[in-house]
Design a protein around this motif. Structure first.
Motif: not given
Length: 486
Positions: A125-136
């Motif tokens: 999974i793309d790291g930027a997408l991961r960061a968007t979805i996981e932002a607490k």
């Protein structure tokens, strides 16, 4: 529900198209529960594994590049810096492969793309997408967008500037204990459980914005979710059995808000599993609808003593649970989710999993039954660096009545150990030439139990059996006070 193991092998082989599979994870033995043990799939044995810790037979990939073989050190610092240590050597070994690689890891990063090169592929999974979805701080908004039932959402508030006083947060959330979260982090980083003004000072050092929630008492939990495009504009969603996770276990040297491991042998209430499955299905549908994200992801939740379930985090990536949670799927006679995940990442078609609704209905039933796999994180205690006593390779050990661990046989899969007979798999042990520093990861303690030897007794408590294994494991290490990390 029928899932074809042979179909999974053929699907992954077709998606790889003869390209070598390269794993880049901290453990060079990553994916071992898929290519060893019952129903082993050799298609998932990497042609090259790049990691911090070396692998062992029978868990070894075709080739291994491990940072500790050069540094001869395990430490907290090394487990965060290992990839930089091997970047150049890894690039050379990948360039020597006969075809451009398919690289798998937790999520796609610039470092992995550099290793893949212009003709390789990163299957993650793309790291930027991961960061968007996981932002607490955005997690509550995600749950609302996904139409997750209010019964599964923790009361919370988002704070974009500096934190107010603890007294004000207590009034806002109607609780004495609050949890402050920030950023896109894993392993308990970015989370502070606040009970005092000193805790508030630590929380205030986290970067803005914040998600502040009421503290929910109960078992932490993780569930692995797989979503697969259905070819008609949507996704089929498969939800694994949820775990019981013990957090902040002092007797295992695990800090506050950090996981000590996961146990899938404890039953869950049927109504709570049913709600969790519904939430996972809605979140997977939302992730596909809004971000076209499919493949593996994880949901963390809290199971309260009265059987309610509250979601508290999403992990849009492979996780620390991915390795051993695959055993749940194998016990159901199906290929591990990670096979389908890789095929989805490579744009292939997944047609071997069977009906997803039937699978999830069976998950609800199975989660109410005792028995399953587990793993426990083991770290070196004491004040000095240490080396393991020779003659103790990774494998199956038995804990005797004298509280000594005795090597029984080779092993690489939790099913190799019968924990009801006081056996455990000690995976990822160092070799005697590796100097381990206090706090270093020295092993994972794994096995399968019918429930008579749970690894944890409570949300923050190891069982007596686990404490005995942990103490015996640390006693296999001889202090080396003269050694220093360079």
């Amino acid at each position: 529900m029928k899932a074809s193991i042979e179909g999974a092998r053929e699907g992954l082989a077709a998606a790889l198209a003869s390209r070598p599979l390269v794993s880049v994870e901290r453990f060079a033995s990553a994916l071992r529960t898929s290519y060893t043990g019952p129903a082993a799939d050799e298609t998932l044995r990497p042609a090259l594994s790049i990691g911090c810790y070396a692998a062992w037979d029978p868990a070894s990939p075709a080739a291994v590049l491990a940072a500790e073989r050069t540094t001869r050190v395990r430490s907290v610092a090394e487990r965060h810096a290992w990839l930089a240590r091997v970047q150049r050597a890894a690039a050379q070994q990948i360039a020597a492969l006969d075809r451009p690689p398919v690289i798998t890891g937790w999520y796609a990063t610039p470092e992995l793309r550099d290793l893949a090169g212009p003709h390789g592929t990163v299957a993650a999974i793309d790291g930027a997408l991961r960061a968007t979805i996981e932002a607490k701080p955005d997690f509550d908004a995600l749950l609302r967008d996904a139409d997750v039932p209010a019964a599964a959402r923790i009361p919370c508030t988002r704070i974009n500037t500096r934190l107010p006083s603890l007294a004000k947060l207590r009034r806002t959330l109607a609780t004495d204990k609050v949890v402050v979260q920030s950023g896109v982090t894993s392993g308990g980083r970015g989370t502070v459980i606040v009970t005092s003004d000193d805790d508030m000072q630590r929380a205030a050092r986290l970067p803005t914005p914040y998600r502040v929630t009421a503290f929910i008492d109960g078992w932490s939990s993780n569930v692995t979710v797989l979503s697969v495009p259905d070819g008609d504009g949507g996704v089929r969603v498969y939800v694994d059995r949820p775990s019981h996770k013990s957090v902040g276990v002092a007797e295992l040297a695990i800090g506050s808000a950090k996981s000590a491991g996961n146990d899938w042998s404890r039953p869950w209430p049927t109504s709570s599993t049913s709600l969790l499955v519904e939430c996972a299905e809605r979140i997977a549908a939302w992730a596909w609808r809004k971000h076209r994200m499919a493949g593996l992801f994880g949901l963390d939740s809290i199971l309260t003593p009265d059987g309610r379930v509250f979601l508290n985090e999403i992990n849009a990536r492979n996780q620390g649970t991915t390795e051993v949670s695959a055993v749940n799927q194998q016990q159901r006679g199906m290929p591990p989710f990670v096979t389908a995940h890789l095929v989805v990442m490579l744009g292939g078609r997944v047609n071997w999993l069977g009906d997803h609704q039937e699978f999830n209905h069976a998950t609800i039933t199975r989660a109410s039954e005792p028995g399953g796999p587990f793993y426990v994180k083991a770290r070196l205690t004491g004040d000095s660096p240490a080396r393991i006593v020779p003659g103790h390779p990774p494998g199956v050990y038995q804990l005797g009545e004298d509280n000594l661990l005795r090597w029984m046989r080779p092993g690489a899969h939790p099913a190799d150990a019968d924990t009801d007979q006081h056996e455990v798999l000690l995976a990822n042990l160092p070799t005697p030439d590796i100097v381990c520093h206090p706090g270093a990861e020295i092993a994972t303690i794994e096995g399968i139990t019918s429930g008579s030897n749970h690894p944890f007794d409570g949300p923050c408590t190891a069982s007596p059996f686990t404490r005995r294994v942990f103490a015996a494991l640390n006693n296999l290490f001889n202090p080396q006070p003269q050694e220093r990390l360079t």
